[in-house]
Design a protein around this motif. Structure first.
Motif, PDB file in Angstrom:
ATOM      1  N   TYR A   1       0.881  -0.691   0.128  1.00 42.58           N
ATOM      2  CA  TYR A   1      -0.024   0.531   0.060  1.00 42.58           C
ATOM      3  C   TYR A   1       0.550   1.319   0.299  1.00 42.58           C
ATOM      4  O   TYR A   1       0.411   1.977  -0.750  1.00 42.58           O
ATOM      5  N   ILE A   2       2.052   1.212   0.833  1.00 42.20           N
ATOM      6  CA  ILE A   2       2.713   2.410   0.721  1.00 42.20           C
ATOM      7  C   ILE A   2       3.265   2.786  -0.502  1.00 42.20           C
ATOM      8  O   ILE A   2       3.592   3.950  -1.149  1.00 42.20           O
TER       9      ILE A   2
ATOM     10  N   GLY B   1       2.037   6.442  -6.700  1.00 35.11           N
ATOM     11  CA  GLY B   1       0.888   7.455  -7.955  1.00 35.11           C
ATOM     12  C   GLY B   1       1.091   8.466  -7.037  1.00 35.11           C
ATOM     13  O   GLY B   1       0.440   9.707  -8.401  1.00 35.11           O
ATOM     14  N   VAL B   2       1.645   8.975  -6.176  1.00 36.31           N
ATOM     15  CA  VAL B   2       1.855  10.457  -5.963  1.00 36.31           C
ATOM     16  C   VAL B   2       2.764  10.900  -6.944  1.00 36.31           C
ATOM     17  O   VAL B   2       2.723  12.355  -7.870  1.00 36.31           O
TER      18      VAL B   2
ATOM     19  N   THR C   1       2.566   1.825  -3.167  1.00 35.29           N
ATOM     20  CA  THR C   1       1.297   2.043  -4.208  1.00 35.29           C
ATOM     21  C   THR C   1       0.779   3.740  -4.317  1.00 35.29           C
ATOM     22  O   THR C   1       1.103   4.359  -5.274  1.00 35.29           O
ATOM     23  N   VAL C   2       0.936   3.831  -3.486  1.00 34.50           N
ATOM     24  CA  VAL C   2       0.691   5.690  -2.874  1.00 34.50           C
ATOM     25  C   VAL C   2       1.994   5.892  -3.678  1.00 34.50           C
ATOM     26  O   VAL C   2       1.527   7.257  -3.829  1.00 34.50           O
TER      27      VAL C   2
END
Length: 208
Positions: A7-8, A14-15, A10-11
């Motif tokens: 999740y980290i 994305g940023v 992926t974030v």
């Protein structure tokens, strides 16, 4: 922490993707003209090379005038070399005194022209770009224009890295025990008691 890593990542990806697309949009939507100038010595001659690029996607620039000046020596052998697929224009460059002048009639989106000139002076060249018929943002090659030129390659590379990282995490989770619990190590203690050399088995103290 291990369960949160996908999740980290992926974030973060994305940023970074949003940042790259935002930078590219700010460049390609404005009338941006990129230039990059460099010099090289060939014997006693200094060769000045200027790359002029239209990094926009839908804007055409007309009537661009470029002047390269090198103090202290006459300019010679001025040339315009269109980088494919750009077409060669009809306006020949002019080298007079310390200045070489170039005219690019049209610069379509994505096109690049390479301008070169020679001088017998080793002084630092000065550059002037004029496109008075229209408002143009003229910038030296930087991170923004690099992202605009290679947006697709950057996004593909980020996707490949993200997918590879997730695959590694999935493989490690599959190899680990169910529930993420590891078996506690067992310690075996072996005691070996031997009688003293001076005592026989009959001399040992007896229980009362």
């Amino acid at each position: 922490m291990g369960d949160k890593q996908p999740y980290i990542v992926t974030v973060i990806v994305g940023v970074l993707t949003w940042l790259v697309t935002h930078i590219v949009a700010s460049v390609v939507e404005a009338p941006t003209l990129e230039y990059s100038m460099r010099t090289a010595s060939q014997g006693q001659v200094q060769v000045v090379t200027l790359d002029l690029s239209n990094v926009t996607r839908a804007k055409r620039f007309d009537g661009i005038s470029v002047m390269i000046t090198v103090p202290g020596g006459p300019m010679e052998r001025a040339r315009i070399q269109p980088v494919e697929p750009a077409a060669e224009g009809d306006n020949a460059p002019d080298a007079a005194g310390q200045t070489a002048s170039f005219t690019i009639p049209h610069l379509l989106p994505g096109e690049t022209y390479r301008l070169t000139a020679e001088s017998r002076s080793s002084a630092t060249p000065a550059l002037r770009i004029d496109a008075s018929s229209q408002a143009i943002r003229i910038v030296e090659a930087n991170l923004e224009t690099f992202c605009a030129r290679h947006e697709l390659s950057i996004l593909i590379a980020m996707f490949v890295l993200w997918a590879t990282f997730l695959a590694v995490i999935a493989y490690r989770m599959r190899k680990s025990p169910v529930g993420g619990q590891q078996e506690e190590p067992k310690i075996y203690l072996q005691m070996n008691i031997r009688p003293h050399r001076g005592m026989s088995r009959y001399d040992r103290p007896r229980k009362s």
